[in-house]
Enzyme design. Structure first.
Site, PDB file in Angstrom:
ATOM      1  CE  LYS A  71      27.755  60.470  14.739  1.00 24.15           C
ATOM      2  NZ  LYS A  71      27.563  61.894  14.451  1.00 24.15           N
ATOM      3  CE  LYS A 130      32.126  58.333   9.002  1.00 25.13           C
ATOM      4  NZ  LYS A 130      31.054  59.207   9.010  1.00 25.13           N
ATOM      5  CE  LYS A 132      34.671  66.991  12.599  1.00 25.45           C
ATOM      6  NZ  LYS A 132      33.406  67.731  12.632  1.00 25.45           N
TER       7      LYS A 132
END
Ligand code: TYM
Length: 336
Positions: free
Chosen positions: A113, A199, A202
C-alpha cells in the site's frame, strides 16, 4: 468450560466482494453457534488510505446490514463499530510503545500500500497492524477467522502479545492471550477475475476484477462472461499453469456447496462455454437471499443503530477490563 471466543472485522471501504465473503464472513456465519463471537466494522482502519468523509458513516451502516444479511445471528454474535469503543485506540498507543519499528516495516501489506501512496505515506498505514493487534488482544480472542492475506498481521499480533507478557507479566499468568488464526484452505485467497495471479481486492481499479455481494444478476452475468480464462478444454484444479481455471472452479465449489471431487468430475470434460453459465447461475442464486435481506434491513436504520448500540455496550465491557489490566501492569495511576 465456556465457548472459545472468536473475533474478526472488515473495513467499511468500497463494497464487499466475494473474497471478503468466502474468505471471512461466510466462515464466521457457519461456525458461529460453536463460539462466543465478536465481529466489528473496522472503521478506524478505513482512514489509513484516502477516504471520503461523506460516505464513511453510510458505509459503516451498510456493512453492519451486510453482516446481518449474510447470516450473523445476534443470539451468538455481538456486532459493533470499532470507533465506538475508544479502548481500541488507547490500547494501540500502549502497544506502539513496545513494538519495534522494524516489525512494522516488514509487513507485506504496508509495503504494497505504501507503494501506491508514493511520497505521502501516512503513519497510520505503518501503524495499522498495531491497531489490529489491539482490536484482537482487547477481547482476549482465542480464534481470528480471516483470509490468507491477514496471516502476517496475526503473527505480529501474537508477537506483540508475547512481548508484553514477557516484559510485564508473570510466566504462569500471561496478561494477554495469544490468538490463533483460523484460515480455511478453500476460499482463503480468492483471486481477481481479470488476473488469476492477483487476489480479488476492493482497491483494484477494475470493477471487472471482482464480484461484489450487491452486484445485480446482469452485472454478475457480464463479469463472468468477460472474465479471463484460457484456451484449454477440460477444467481442472491445482494446475499452476491455469490460475484462472483453479480460481473459477474454487468459486463454483464454494458457492454450489459441492465437494472438490464432485466438481472435478463434473467439469473434467467441460469447455468454458458450458461452465460459465453454470457458475453465473450458482452465484446469482447464492447471493439473491443476501441481497434481499440487505435491502430489507437498510429500510430500518433505527433497528440497525440499536443492534450497534447493544453491541457496543457488550463489547466495551470486555475491552475496558483488558485495557485496565494492561494499564495496571504498565504502572499507570488509576483515576479516583
Ligand atoms: P479487509 O477489510 O481487507 O478484508 C476483510 C476480510 O476479507 C478477507 N479477504 C479475502 N479473503 C479471501 N480472498 C480475498 N481475495 C480476500 N480479500 C480480503 C481478509 O483476509 C479479511 O479476513 N485488517 C483487516 C480488518 C481488521 C481485522 C482486525 C481483521 C482490522 N482489525 C482484527 C481481524 C481481526 C482488513 O483490512 O480486512
Amino acid at each position: 468450560m465456556g465457548k472459545q471466543r472468536v473475533l474478526s472485522g472488515v473495513q467499511p471501504t468500497g463494497t464487499l466482494h466475494l473474497g471478503n465473503y468466502l474468505g471471512a464472513i461466510r466462515n464466521w456465519v457457519e461456525a458461529q453457534s460453536q463460539y462466543e463471537n465478536y465481529f466489528f466494522i473496522a472503521d478506524l482502519h478505513a482512514i489509513t488510505v484516502p477516504h471520503d468523509p461523506e460516505h464513511l458513516a453510510d458505509q459503516t451502516y451498510s456493512l453492519a446490514a451486510l453482516y446481518l444479511a449474510c447470516g450473523l445471528d445476534l443470539n451468538h454474535t455481538t456486532i459493533f463499530v470499532q470507533s465506538h469503543i475508544s479502548a481500541h485506540t488507547e490500547l494501540a498507543w500502549l502497544l506502539n510503545c513496545i513494538t519495534p519499528l522494524n516489525w512494522l516495516e516488514r509487513m507485506i501489506q504496508f509495503k504494497e500500500k505504501a507503494l501506491k501512496q508514493g511520497e505521502n505515506v501516512n503513519i497510520g498505514l505503518l501503524d495499522y497492524p498495531v491497531l489490529q493487534a489491539a482490536d484482537i488482544l482487547l477481547y482476549q480472542a482465542d480464534l481470528v477467522p480471516v483470509g490468507e492475506d491477514q496471516k502476517q498481521h496475526l503473527e505480529l499480533t501474537r508477537d506483540i502479545a508475547a512481548r508484553l507478557n514477557f516484559q510485564y507479566g508473570q510466566q504462569d499468568q500471561p496478561i494477554l492471550k495469544l490468538p490463533e488464526p483460523l484460515i480455511r484452505p478453500e476460499g482463503a485467497r480468492i483471486m481477481s477475475l481479470t488476473d488469476g495471479t492477483n487476489k480479488m481486492s476492493k482497491s483494484d481499479p477494475s470493477e471487472q476484477s471482482r464480484i461484489n455481494l450487491l452486484d445485480t444478476p446482469d452485472q454478475i452475468h457480464n463479469k463472468i462472461k468477460r472474465c479471463k480464462t484460457d484456451p484449454v478444454r477440460g477444467l481442472s484444479f491445482d494446475d499452476p499453469q491455469r490460475p484462472e481455471c483453479h480460481n473459477l472452479l474454487t468459486l463454483y465449489l464454494l458457492m454450489s456447496g459441492k465437494t472438490k471431487a464432485a466438481v472435478t468430475q463434473e467439469c473434467a470434460d467441460m469447455g468454458w462455454g458450458q461452465f460459465k453459465p453454470l457458475l453465473t447461475e450458482v452465484m446469482i442464486e447464492d447471493l439473491r437471499p443476501i441481497q434481499e435481506r440487505y435491502t430489507e434491513l437498510m429500510t430500518h436504520p433505527r433497528d440497525l443503530q440499536a443492534v450497534l448500540k447493544k453491541g457496543r455496550d457488550q463489547a466495551a465491557a470486555i475491552a475496558t477490563t483488558t485495557l485496565t489490566t494492561v494499564k495496571d501492569v504498565l504502572g499507570y495511576a488509576r483515576p479516583l
